[in-house]
Design an enzyme around this catalytic site. Structure first.
Site, PDB file in Angstrom:
ATOM      1  N   HIS A 162       3.805  -6.247   3.168  1.00  0.00           N
ATOM      2  CA  HIS A 162       3.125  -5.305   3.631  1.00  0.00           C
ATOM      3  C   HIS A 162       2.639  -4.688   2.518  1.00  0.00           C
ATOM      4  CE1 HIS A 162       2.273  -1.787   6.900  1.00  0.00           C
ATOM      5  NE2 HIS A 162       2.279  -1.710   5.615  1.00  0.00           N
ATOM      6  N   LEU A 163       1.368  -5.515   2.057  1.00  0.00           N
ATOM      7  CA  LEU A 163       0.747  -4.609   1.068  1.00  0.00           C
ATOM      8  C   LEU A 163      -0.427  -4.157   1.952  1.00  0.00           C
ATOM      9  CD1 LEU A 163       1.050  -7.675  -0.959  1.00  0.00           C
ATOM     10  CD2 LEU A 163       2.447  -6.017  -0.614  1.00  0.00           C
ATOM     11  N   GLY A 164      -0.474  -2.461   1.417  1.00  0.00           N
ATOM     12  CA  GLY A 164      -1.676  -1.847   2.018  1.00  0.00           C
ATOM     13  C   GLY A 164      -1.757  -0.702   0.871  1.00  0.00           C
ATOM     14  N   ARG A 169       1.803   6.132  -4.710  1.00  0.00           N
ATOM     15  CA  ARG A 169       3.289   6.614  -5.567  1.00  0.00           C
ATOM     16  C   ARG A 169       3.732   5.693  -6.512  1.00  0.00           C
ATOM     17  NH1 ARG A 169       3.571   5.734   0.380  1.00  0.00           N
ATOM     18  NH2 ARG A 169       3.439   7.310   1.064  1.00  0.00           N
ATOM     19  N   ASN A 227      -5.800  -9.260   3.486  1.00  0.00           N
ATOM     20  CA  ASN A 227      -7.814  -9.037   2.776  1.00  0.00           C
ATOM     21  C   ASN A 227      -7.773  -9.347   1.281  1.00  0.00           C
ATOM     22  OD1 ASN A 227      -9.031  -8.121   4.951  1.00  0.00           O
ATOM     23  ND2 ASN A 227      -7.884  -5.995   4.617  1.00  0.00           N
ATOM     24  N   HIS A 254       7.476   1.657   7.348  1.00  0.00           N
ATOM     25  CA  HIS A 254       6.711   0.433   7.816  1.00  0.00           C
ATOM     26  C   HIS A 254       7.844  -0.746   8.406  1.00  0.00           C
ATOM     27  CE1 HIS A 254       4.102   0.668   3.737  1.00  0.00           C
ATOM     28  NE2 HIS A 254       3.859   2.019   4.211  1.00  0.00           N
ATOM     29  N   ARG A 276     -10.208  -1.340  -4.025  1.00  0.00           N
ATOM     30  CA  ARG A 276     -11.195  -1.902  -4.438  1.00  0.00           C
ATOM     31  C   ARG A 276     -12.080  -1.566  -5.795  1.00  0.00           C
ATOM     32  NH1 ARG A 276     -13.775   0.684   1.662  1.00  0.00           N
ATOM     33  NH2 ARG A 276     -13.026   2.506   0.441  1.00  0.00           N
ATOM     34  N   GLU A 302       0.833  -2.636  14.359  1.00  0.00           N
ATOM     35  CA  GLU A 302       1.671  -1.672  14.554  1.00  0.00           C
ATOM     36  C   GLU A 302       1.523  -0.785  16.151  1.00  0.00           C
ATOM     37  OE1 GLU A 302       3.610   0.347  10.578  1.00  0.00           O
ATOM     38  OE2 GLU A 302       0.629  -0.359  10.671  1.00  0.00           O
ATOM     39  N   GLY A 319      -3.568  -4.542   4.684  1.00  0.00           N
ATOM     40  CA  GLY A 319      -4.540  -3.929   4.262  1.00  0.00           C
ATOM     41  C   GLY A 319      -4.876  -5.227   2.711  1.00  0.00           C
ATOM     42  N   GLY A 366      -2.579  -7.117   2.066  1.00  0.00           N
ATOM     43  CA  GLY A 366      -1.618  -8.757   2.168  1.00  0.00           C
ATOM     44  C   GLY A 366      -2.638  -9.961   3.173  1.00  0.00           C
ATOM     45  N   ARG A 409       4.231   7.033  16.904  1.00  0.00           N
ATOM     46  CA  ARG A 409       4.580   6.441  16.023  1.00  0.00           C
ATOM     47  C   ARG A 409       4.699   8.171  15.001  1.00  0.00           C
ATOM     48  NH1 ARG A 409       2.242   6.238   9.726  1.00  0.00           N
ATOM     49  NH2 ARG A 409       3.623   5.236   8.628  1.00  0.00           N
ATOM     50  N   ASN A 449      -0.349   8.554  15.917  1.00  0.00           N
ATOM     51  CA  ASN A 449      -0.232   8.841  15.279  1.00  0.00           C
ATOM     52  C   ASN A 449      -0.680   9.830  14.436  1.00  0.00           C
ATOM     53  OD1 ASN A 449       1.102   8.636  12.104  1.00  0.00           O
ATOM     54  ND2 ASN A 449       0.089   6.937  11.595  1.00  0.00           N
ATOM     55  N   GLY A 463       0.353   2.468   1.406  1.00  0.00           N
ATOM     56  CA  GLY A 463       1.135   2.477   1.381  1.00  0.00           C
ATOM     57  C   GLY A 463       1.824   0.603   1.046  1.00  0.00           C
TER      58      GLY A 463
END
Length: 398
Positions: free
Chosen positions: A209-211, A242, A335, A181, A285, A385, A331, A333, A92, A8, A213
């Site tokens: 998909h929650l990170g 964003r 954690n 994603h 965090r 991924e 990440g 979603g 990717r 990537n 991004g």
């Protein structure tokens, strides 16, 4: 053991993994690492293998030097890359536009086409092409395969894909909903029926998909029917930096009244908005820390974030005519039990009941977090991924 080298390539970084696509989860990763701060006075490059991490600092002037350092790292941990039976290299690629609806073996023409799509992903596609050029020289005897984030959404129904602007203009400038994603959404939506022993051809899924991004998709019978990101990864959910969906006239208003340029607006909405705009940093965090001390600014940010999640959750339940499975991944979603709980809180009337005890974990393995009585299954599925890319690339191995 046949392996696939997954790359990537970013504008100033190279993430990589050497993967055995025959295995699952963490067992599939032979080694992984990162080359970071390429082009700066001092860069970093690292490798993880067999439970240990090695990291060095040095000037890394370009991607060519960066990938050569990766080869050196493999030798340093006793994994000569030439002896790992690498049968393909998977790259990717963020944006495939209307040109690429599935993975493709890379040649000069394909690289030119990917580069031509750079106006749709100016931060990503040029860097991907640069990585391809370097990697093809480094590993010239195996097929190099481009795997596109947008491919899973290439065949969205027209009602979801088309923006209601003059269609001759849309066609001229390739304006449509491309999503992003897609490799993650595809991987998770394919894992869910296997994990739950359900028929994928008769299943309504919402994938969160929650990170940093973030995006959400509606998947009907294995095929996506809608997704939150649009022409670029800027649309949809509130993200780390964003803004996600806003009234388009906000852009026009700020350009007219504030004198902002196109480039300044692009930077503001992509780099200075979202969570960062509300609490001063894109690091979730920090938001967790603010919530722990009942900080009003943190609470407002949390509420804005969750409200947008619920907006899409409700919209996609309506589009699907109901939902059988809601899957959390990436990440946040995987954690953040608090975010999952907030997203599903108050939806009992819609048949969604979360088990707070089971949910209160960070997950490295798939886990159902809804109660046995819940009509809708809520599940956490760690995304992978790189494994998905490796398996797609493997299909091109000679």
């Amino acid at each position: 053991m046949s392996t696939v080298f997954v790359i990537n390539s970013g504008s100033s970084s190279i993430k990589y993994q050497l993967i055995n696509p025959a295995l699952e989860g963490a067992d599939a990763v032979v080694a992984s690492g990162l080359v970071d701060q390429i082009g700066l006075e001092k860069g970093k490059y690292s490798i993880k293998h067999d439970g240990e991490k090695i990291e060095h600092t040095a000037a890394i002037p370009d991607h060519s030097i960066g990938l050569q350092l990766v080869v050196d790292l493999f030798a340093e941990v006793g994994l000569n890359l030439d002896e790992q039976d690498v049968v393909a290299v998977g790259h990717r690629v963020v944006q495939g536009g209307n040109l690429f609806r599935e993975p493709v073996e890379i040649d000069d023409t394909v690289m030119d086409q990917i580069e031509s799509l750079s106006p749709l992903a100016p931060l990503h596609n040029p860097a991907h092409v640069l990585g391809m050029k370097v990697a093809r020289k480094l590993l010239p005897s195996v097929p190099h395969v481009a795997v596109f984030d947008t491919a899973f959404f290439a065949d969205l129904p027209a009602a979801s894909a088309i923006f209601p602007i003059p269609q001759d203009i849309a066609d001229t400038y390739a304006v449509r909903r491309y999503g992003a994603h897609g490799t993650s959404h595809q991987y998770v939506s394919q894992q869910v029926p296997k994990l739950l022993d359900l028929d994928p051809s008769n299943l309504r899924q919402i994938i969160m998909h929650l990170g940093n991004g973030a995006s959400v998709s509606a998947v009907m019978n294995g095929k996506p029917i809608d997704t939150s990101m649009g022409l670029t990864p800027l649309g949809g959910l509130v993200m780390g930096s964003r803004c996600g969906d806003i009234d388009p006239s906000v852009v026009l208003h700020l350009m007219r009244q504030g004198g902002y340029t196109v480039d300044e607006m692009d930077h503001m909405l992509n780099r200075e908005s979202g969570v960062k705009a509300l609490i001063g940093t894109s690091d979730m965090r920090t938001l967790d820390d603010l919530m722990a001390v009942h900080d009003p600014k943190g609470q407002l940010c949390w509420d804005v974030y969750v409200t947008r999640l619920k907006h899409y959750l409700g919209a996609y339940m309506a589009e699907l005519g109901g939902v059988d499975v809601i899957a959390f991944t990436a990440g946040i979603g995987e954690n953040s039990p608090e975010m999952r709980e907030s997203c599903l809180e108050g939806l009992e009337e819609l048949g969604i009941q979360i088990d707070p005890v089971v949910n209160n974990h960070k997950f490295k393995e798939p886990c159902v977090i809804s109660t046995p009585e819940s009509k809708v299954t809520a599940i956490v599925v760690p995304t992978n991924e790189e494994l998905a890319i490796s398996r797609m690339a493997l299909a091109f191995a000679k």
